[in-house]
Design an enzyme around this catalytic site. Structure first.
Site, mmCIF file in Angstrom:
data_model
loop_
_atom_site.group_PDB
_atom_site.id
_atom_site.type_symbol
_atom_site.label_atom_id
_atom_site.label_comp_id
_atom_site.label_asym_id
_atom_site.label_seq_id
_atom_site.Cartn_x
_atom_site.Cartn_y
_atom_site.Cartn_z
ATOM 1 N N SER A 142 0.845 -1.192 0.000
ATOM 2 C CA SER A 142 0.000 0.000 0.000
ATOM 3 C C SER A 142 0.887 1.251 0.000
ATOM 4 C CB SER A 142 -0.945 -0.049 1.211
ATOM 5 O OG SER A 142 -1.930 0.932 1.098
ATOM 6 N N ARG A 208 -12.644 5.832 8.899
ATOM 7 C CA ARG A 208 -12.058 4.485 8.962
ATOM 8 C C ARG A 208 -13.040 3.441 8.429
ATOM 9 N NH1 ARG A 208 -7.224 1.889 8.666
ATOM 10 N NH2 ARG A 208 -7.118 0.063 10.007
ATOM 11 N N ASP A 298 -8.187 -6.935 -4.758
ATOM 12 C CA ASP A 298 -7.968 -5.540 -4.336
ATOM 13 C C ASP A 298 -8.713 -4.620 -5.300
ATOM 14 O OD1 ASP A 298 -6.924 -3.057 -3.621
ATOM 15 O OD2 ASP A 298 -4.859 -3.763 -3.508
ATOM 16 N N HIS A 331 -7.490 -5.438 -0.549
ATOM 17 C CA HIS A 331 -6.241 -4.687 -0.382
ATOM 18 C C HIS A 331 -5.498 -5.121 0.888
ATOM 19 C CE1 HIS A 331 -3.417 -1.473 -0.806
ATOM 20 N NE2 HIS A 331 -3.775 -0.926 0.348
ATOM 21 N N ASP A 332 -6.234 -5.421 1.951
ATOM 22 C CA ASP A 332 -5.601 -5.844 3.210
ATOM 23 C C ASP A 332 -4.939 -7.214 3.102
ATOM 24 O OD1 ASP A 332 -5.666 -3.758 4.991
ATOM 25 O OD2 ASP A 332 -7.535 -4.370 5.982
HETATM 26 C C1 LIG Z 1 -0.431 0.811 17.168
HETATM 27 C C2 LIG Z 1 0.334 0.310 16.040
HETATM 28 O O1 LIG Z 1 1.414 -0.098 16.221
HETATM 29 S S1 LIG Z 1 -0.365 0.314 14.525
HETATM 30 C C3 LIG Z 1 0.056 -1.164 13.844
HETATM 31 C C4 LIG Z 1 -1.099 -2.114 13.772
HETATM 32 N N1 LIG Z 1 -2.040 -1.736 12.792
HETATM 33 C C5 LIG Z 1 -1.751 -1.679 11.515
HETATM 34 O O2 LIG Z 1 -0.667 -1.924 11.066
HETATM 35 C C6 LIG Z 1 -2.836 -1.323 10.637
HETATM 36 C C7 LIG Z 1 -3.016 -2.377 9.712
HETATM 37 N N2 LIG Z 1 -3.806 -3.477 10.265
HETATM 38 C C8 LIG Z 1 -5.011 -3.744 9.776
HETATM 39 O O3 LIG Z 1 -5.463 -3.018 8.932
HETATM 40 C C9 LIG Z 1 -5.787 -4.912 10.342
HETATM 41 O O4 LIG Z 1 -5.447 -5.081 11.685
HETATM 42 C C10 LIG Z 1 -5.606 -6.261 9.610
HETATM 43 C C11 LIG Z 1 -5.701 -6.077 8.135
HETATM 44 C C12 LIG Z 1 -4.263 -6.866 9.904
HETATM 45 C C13 LIG Z 1 -6.686 -7.207 10.109
HETATM 46 O O5 LIG Z 1 -7.852 -6.611 9.768
HETATM 47 P P1 LIG Z 1 -9.307 -6.957 10.242
HETATM 48 O O6 LIG Z 1 -9.969 -7.453 9.058
HETATM 49 O O7 LIG Z 1 -9.853 -5.766 10.881
HETATM 50 O O8 LIG Z 1 -9.249 -8.087 11.313
HETATM 51 P P2 LIG Z 1 -10.527 -8.767 11.746
HETATM 52 O O9 LIG Z 1 -11.521 -8.841 10.681
HETATM 53 O O10 LIG Z 1 -10.060 -10.024 12.353
HETATM 54 O O11 LIG Z 1 -11.225 -7.806 12.771
HETATM 55 C C14 LIG Z 1 -10.802 -7.776 14.004
HETATM 56 C C15 LIG Z 1 -11.765 -7.007 14.885
HETATM 57 O O12 LIG Z 1 -13.097 -6.885 14.332
HETATM 58 C C16 LIG Z 1 -14.046 -7.456 15.246
HETATM 59 N N3 LIG Z 1 -15.116 -8.095 14.530
HETATM 60 C C17 LIG Z 1 -15.022 -9.164 13.700
HETATM 61 N N4 LIG Z 1 -16.247 -9.502 13.286
HETATM 62 C C18 LIG Z 1 -17.114 -8.629 13.840
HETATM 63 C C19 LIG Z 1 -18.513 -8.491 13.777
HETATM 64 N N5 LIG Z 1 -19.251 -9.337 13.079
HETATM 65 N N6 LIG Z 1 -19.065 -7.472 14.452
HETATM 66 C C20 LIG Z 1 -18.316 -6.638 15.179
HETATM 67 N N7 LIG Z 1 -16.964 -6.731 15.289
HETATM 68 C C21 LIG Z 1 -16.379 -7.726 14.622
HETATM 69 C C22 LIG Z 1 -13.252 -8.480 16.016
HETATM 70 O O13 LIG Z 1 -13.887 -8.773 17.246
HETATM 71 C C23 LIG Z 1 -11.934 -7.764 16.191
HETATM 72 O O14 LIG Z 1 -12.066 -6.820 17.210
HETATM 73 P P3 LIG Z 1 -10.810 -6.407 18.130
HETATM 74 O O15 LIG Z 1 -9.725 -5.993 17.176
HETATM 75 O O16 LIG Z 1 -11.342 -5.306 18.965
HETATM 76 O O17 LIG Z 1 -10.426 -7.637 18.892
HETATM 77 N N1 LIG Z 2 -5.202 -1.544 6.634
HETATM 78 C C1 LIG Z 2 -4.002 -0.853 6.299
HETATM 79 C C2 LIG Z 2 -4.018 -0.572 4.860
HETATM 80 C C3 LIG Z 2 -4.056 0.821 4.396
HETATM 81 O O1 LIG Z 2 -3.192 0.984 3.355
HETATM 82 C C4 LIG Z 2 -3.753 0.294 7.232
HETATM 83 O O2 LIG Z 2 -4.639 0.632 8.001
HETATM 84 O O3 LIG Z 2 -2.646 0.814 7.269
#
Ligand SMILES: CC(=O)SCCNC(=O)CCNC(=O)[C@H](O)C(C)(C)COP(=O)(O)OP(=O)(O)OC[C@H]1O[C@@H](n2cnc3c(N)ncnc32)[C@H](O)[C@@H]1OP(=O)(O)O
Ligand SMILES: N[C@@H](CCO)C(=O)O
EC number: 2.3.1.31
Length: 354
Positions: A142, A208, A298, A331-332
């Site tokens: 990304s 978001r 994506d 994309h994720d």
């Molecule tokens: C602070 C830092 O250091 S930032 C670094 C970390 N963050 C990043 O790098 C950003 C990038 N990360 C991301 O974009 C995401 O975390 C990803 C792509 C890795 C995973 O994405 P997601 O698709 O959101 O994961 P997922 O679908 O498993 O969702 C997780 C959350 O949604 C919630 N959820 C899932 N299904 C449902 C539902 N049906 N209804 C409500 N909530 C839900 C889960 O309970 C979980 O909640 P929690 O995080 O509070 O425990």
């Molecule tokens: N989910 C990622 C992808 C955005 O490029 C983020 O939050 O950083």
């Protein structure tokens, strides 16, 4: 899988001040937060810079834990892996939450516009100050991939390999969605022209939630949520506010996000993502081996656009390999599918493209 801790985290204040920006502004001082995994002085595989995406941080193993760690592809015993929080972010580097010395309070919306090129130039200067003059690879997904490509165009002599996943100049649909996200923040009365003391939570959460739709695929949403009611079980057909499951998920993501990210940083980084572009003259400067990876589902950075970028690179005689990851994660996929990303990165680090 628990993320490993960095070997060292450090803040580098750039010797260059003021730091002049491509869009015309300047910053009197720039500090970048770096996280190291492994030892640059002794790593047999050299230094790999891993660039984070929009809302990530320097702590690469926190968001790429499946790829960074002992016995994993990016093993700190072999490579020294460095993450650098981008200029404009809110995870340790200079950004809108940094105090503006002239005003004695955070820059807020007065933080100048930055570009991907500015982020990369700041990273280059920080690494140079740390004595790092050569990189085995620059890798990212990304806007992390945008940075990797900008490294290849702007500092061609420094890196051997550039690997960019799900990254091209943002197509018009992405520009549209980013615009809506920024409008959601700007139209929240709590934004207060950027001088808020409490986050504009409604606007940022909505931003978001819109973004999350663009990071996922329709197939993933259908499989995960279908047409079920949300977790409360309330029938969404009976009240205006009753939610389907996908809506409950998006609201949850928004609520979670406002606790970890700053709204003004979001505005600055989303604008930087918009303005990233690559001319043929840029591409012709590249000397590194380029490895581009598309993500099949994506729709923010469609795989066809990544493939088209590979064609453009070949047309200017740049060595490039294109791979495509088949995924429903949209994309994720670059974050959610480390086992599929690993072979692409391995190929980028080891093979000569044809
Ligand atoms: C602070 C830092 O250091 S930032 C670094 C970390 N963050 C990043 O790098 C950003 C990038 N990360 C991301 O974009 C995401 O975390 C990803 C792509 C890795 C995973 O994405 P997601 O698709 O959101 O994961 P997922 O679908 O498993 O969702 C997780 C959350 O949604 C919630 N959820 C899932 N299904 C449902 C539902 N049906 N209804 C409500 N909530 C839900 C889960 O309970 C979980 O909640 P929690 O995080 O509070 O425990
Ligand atoms: N989910 C990622 C992808 C955005 O490029 C983020 O939050 O950083």
């Amino acid at each position: 899988m628990d993320a490993i801790e960095p070997t060292v985290e450090c803040d580098v204040t750039l010797d260059e001040h003021p730091f002049r920006l491509e869009a015309g502004g300047e910053l009197p001082e720039v500090t970048l937060r770096c996280a190291w995994y492994g030892q640059p002085e002794t790593a047999p595989g050299g230094v790999i810079l891993v660039c984070h995406a929009l809302t990530g941080s320097a702590r690469v193993a926190d968001w790429w834990g499946g790829l960074v760690g002992p016995g994993r592809l990016l093993d700190p015993a072999h490579y020294a892996i460095v993450g650098i929080n981008v200029l404009g972010s809110c995870y340790g580097s200079t950004g809108p939450t940094t105090p503006d010395r002239q005003r004695g309070r955070p820059y807020g919306a007065r933080f100048p516009l930055v570009t991907i090129g500015d982020m990369v130039r700041a990273q280059y200067l920080a690494l140079r100050q740390l004595g790092i003059l050569r990189l085995t690879a620059v890798i990212g997904g990304s806007i992390g991939g945008m940075q990797a490509l900008r490294w290849a165009t702007d500092f061609p002599a420094v890196l051997d390999v550039c690997c960019a996943i799900g990254a091209t100049p943002l197509p018009a649909m992405g520009l549209a969605l980013n615009h809506l996200q920024r409008q959601a923040i700007l139209s929240d009365p709590a934004w207060q022209d950027g001088d808020y003391t409490t986050q504009p939570v409604a606007g940022l959460a909505l931003a978001r939630a819109i973004a999350m739709c663009s990071y996922k695929s329709a197939a993933l949403f259908d499989a995960r949520f279908g047409r079920r009611p949300d977790r409360s079980g309330e029938d969404p057909r009976k009240t205006l506010t009753g939610r389907y499951d996908v809506a409950g998920y998006l609201d949850h993501q928004g609520e979670k996000f406002v606790r970890r990210f700053d709204a003004n940083s979001y505005l600055v980084l989303s604008k930087a993502m918009d303005t990233f572009d690559l001319t043929d003259a840029d591409l012709a400067r590249i000397r590194a081996r380029i490895h581009l990876v598309g993500l099949s589902s994506d729709w923010l950075f469609p795989a066809a656009g990544v493939r088209a970028l590979a064609h453009r690179l070949r047309a200017v005689k740049v060595a490039v390999q294109y791979d495509e990851i088949t995924t429903d994660h949209g994309h994720d996929g670059f974050l959610a599918e480390p086992d599929a990303v690993a072979p692409c990165l391995r190929a980028a680090l080891t093979t000569q493209p044809t």
